[in-house]
Design a protein around this motif. Structure first.
Motif, PDB file in Angstrom:
ATOM      1  N   ILE A  39     -22.662  46.218  85.178  1.00 22.70           N
ATOM      2  CA  ILE A  39     -23.438  46.201  86.426  1.00 22.70           C
ATOM      3  C   ILE A  39     -24.885  46.600  86.147  1.00 22.70           C
ATOM      4  CG2 ILE A  39     -23.709  47.299  88.683  1.00 22.70           C
ATOM      5  CD1 ILE A  39     -20.565  47.456  88.726  1.00 22.70           C
ATOM      6  N   ALA A  40     -25.081  47.564  85.265  1.00 21.08           N
ATOM      7  CA  ALA A  40     -26.443  47.993  84.910  1.00 21.08           C
ATOM      8  C   ALA A  40     -27.244  46.827  84.334  1.00 21.08           C
ATOM      9  CB  ALA A  40     -26.394  49.150  83.924  1.00 21.08           C
ATOM     10  N   VAL A  41     -26.605  45.994  83.524  1.00 21.31           N
ATOM     11  CA  VAL A  41     -27.291  44.845  82.925  1.00 21.31           C
ATOM     12  C   VAL A  41     -27.777  43.878  84.009  1.00 21.31           C
ATOM     13  CG1 VAL A  41     -26.947  42.790  81.483  1.00 21.31           C
ATOM     14  CG2 VAL A  41     -26.095  45.003  80.713  1.00 21.31           C
ATOM     15  N   ALA A  42     -27.019  43.747  85.093  1.00 18.86           N
ATOM     16  CA  ALA A  42     -27.403  42.839  86.177  1.00 18.86           C
ATOM     17  C   ALA A  42     -28.758  43.207  86.779  1.00 18.86           C
ATOM     18  CB  ALA A  42     -26.330  42.827  87.262  1.00 18.86           C
ATOM     19  N   PHE A  43     -29.135  44.475  86.685  1.00 21.50           N
ATOM     20  CA  PHE A  43     -30.392  44.911  87.284  1.00 21.50           C
ATOM     21  C   PHE A  43     -31.610  44.516  86.453  1.00 21.50           C
ATOM     22  CE2 PHE A  43     -27.434  47.196  89.839  1.00 21.50           C
ATOM     23  CZ  PHE A  43     -28.032  47.183  91.090  1.00 21.50           C
ATOM     24  N   TYR A  44     -31.378  43.866  85.317  1.00 18.85           N
ATOM     25  CA  TYR A  44     -32.504  43.320  84.571  1.00 18.85           C
ATOM     26  C   TYR A  44     -33.140  42.168  85.360  1.00 18.85           C
ATOM     27  CZ  TYR A  44     -35.340  41.099  80.996  1.00 18.85           C
ATOM     28  OH  TYR A  44     -36.395  40.556  80.323  1.00 18.85           O
ATOM     29  N   GLY A  45     -32.335  41.452  86.137  1.00 25.12           N
ATOM     30  CA  GLY A  45     -32.849  40.353  86.960  1.00 25.12           C
ATOM     31  C   GLY A  45     -33.941  40.813  87.918  1.00 25.12           C
TER      32      GLY A  45
END
Length: 171
Positions: free
Chosen positions: A90-96
């Motif tokens: 989920i943390a990786v999704a916040f790169y968007g």
């Protein structure tokens, strides 16, 4: 610094704070057995049971349960490994939204919905699993505190969006 640049910087700072907290909360699920041992030992060494007997009793009970599971049924702890992994994914999704906030505002809104979902989950599953209500309140605080930076980010993204598309400057 332009309004656009200031907003973008603010958005990114809040997103980094949120992601760091998300990663840390997930990463703590990997060494759960050891963390509970350390916490139980620290509470006893500091004589916390004199002031908060319910807390020390609960931590001791959870430690005993995890020690038993770890010794006899370690595969059950695989579930907490997946919990940790989910936090990291989920943390990786916040790169968007870090890269393109306006286009990826949906990720921030998804995070806000997930934070809101913590409350009913804790209120329903806590009693089913025998979790003390005061601990359920601690669990719900993750949703309450988690939504704050996301709310700030969403407001900043909406302001950024209202500024319109930046005009490319000809060289």
């Amino acid at each position: 610094m332009s309004d656009r640049a200031a907003l973008l910087k603010g958005i990114r700072v809040w997103l980094v704070l949120f992601v760091v907290c998300l990663v840390l909360s997930g990463a703590t699920a990997f060494p759960l057995v050891h963390e509970l041992r350390w916490t139980d030992e620290a509470l006893r060494a500091l004589s916390v049971q004199e002031w908060l007997p319910g807390l020390t009793a609960w931590i001791g009970r959870v430690r005993d349960g995890l020690d038993t599971v770890d010794a006899r049924y370690p595969f059950v702890l695989y579930g907490t490994d997946w919990l940790a992994f989910a936090h990291l994914v989920i943390a990786v999704a916040f790169y968007g939204p870090y890269r393109d906030p306006v286009r990826n505002i949906w990720v921030v809104e998804f995070g806000m919905i997930a934070c809101a979902g913590i409350i009913p989950l804790a209120l329903v599953c806590g009693p089913v699993r025998g979790i003390p209500f005061w601990w359920t309140l601690i669990d719900m605080s993750f949703g309450v505190f988690g939504v704050v930076p996301l709310y700030v980010v969403r407001k900043k993204i909406k302001r950024l969006e209202s500024l319109g598309t930046p005009v490319a400057v000809a060289a």
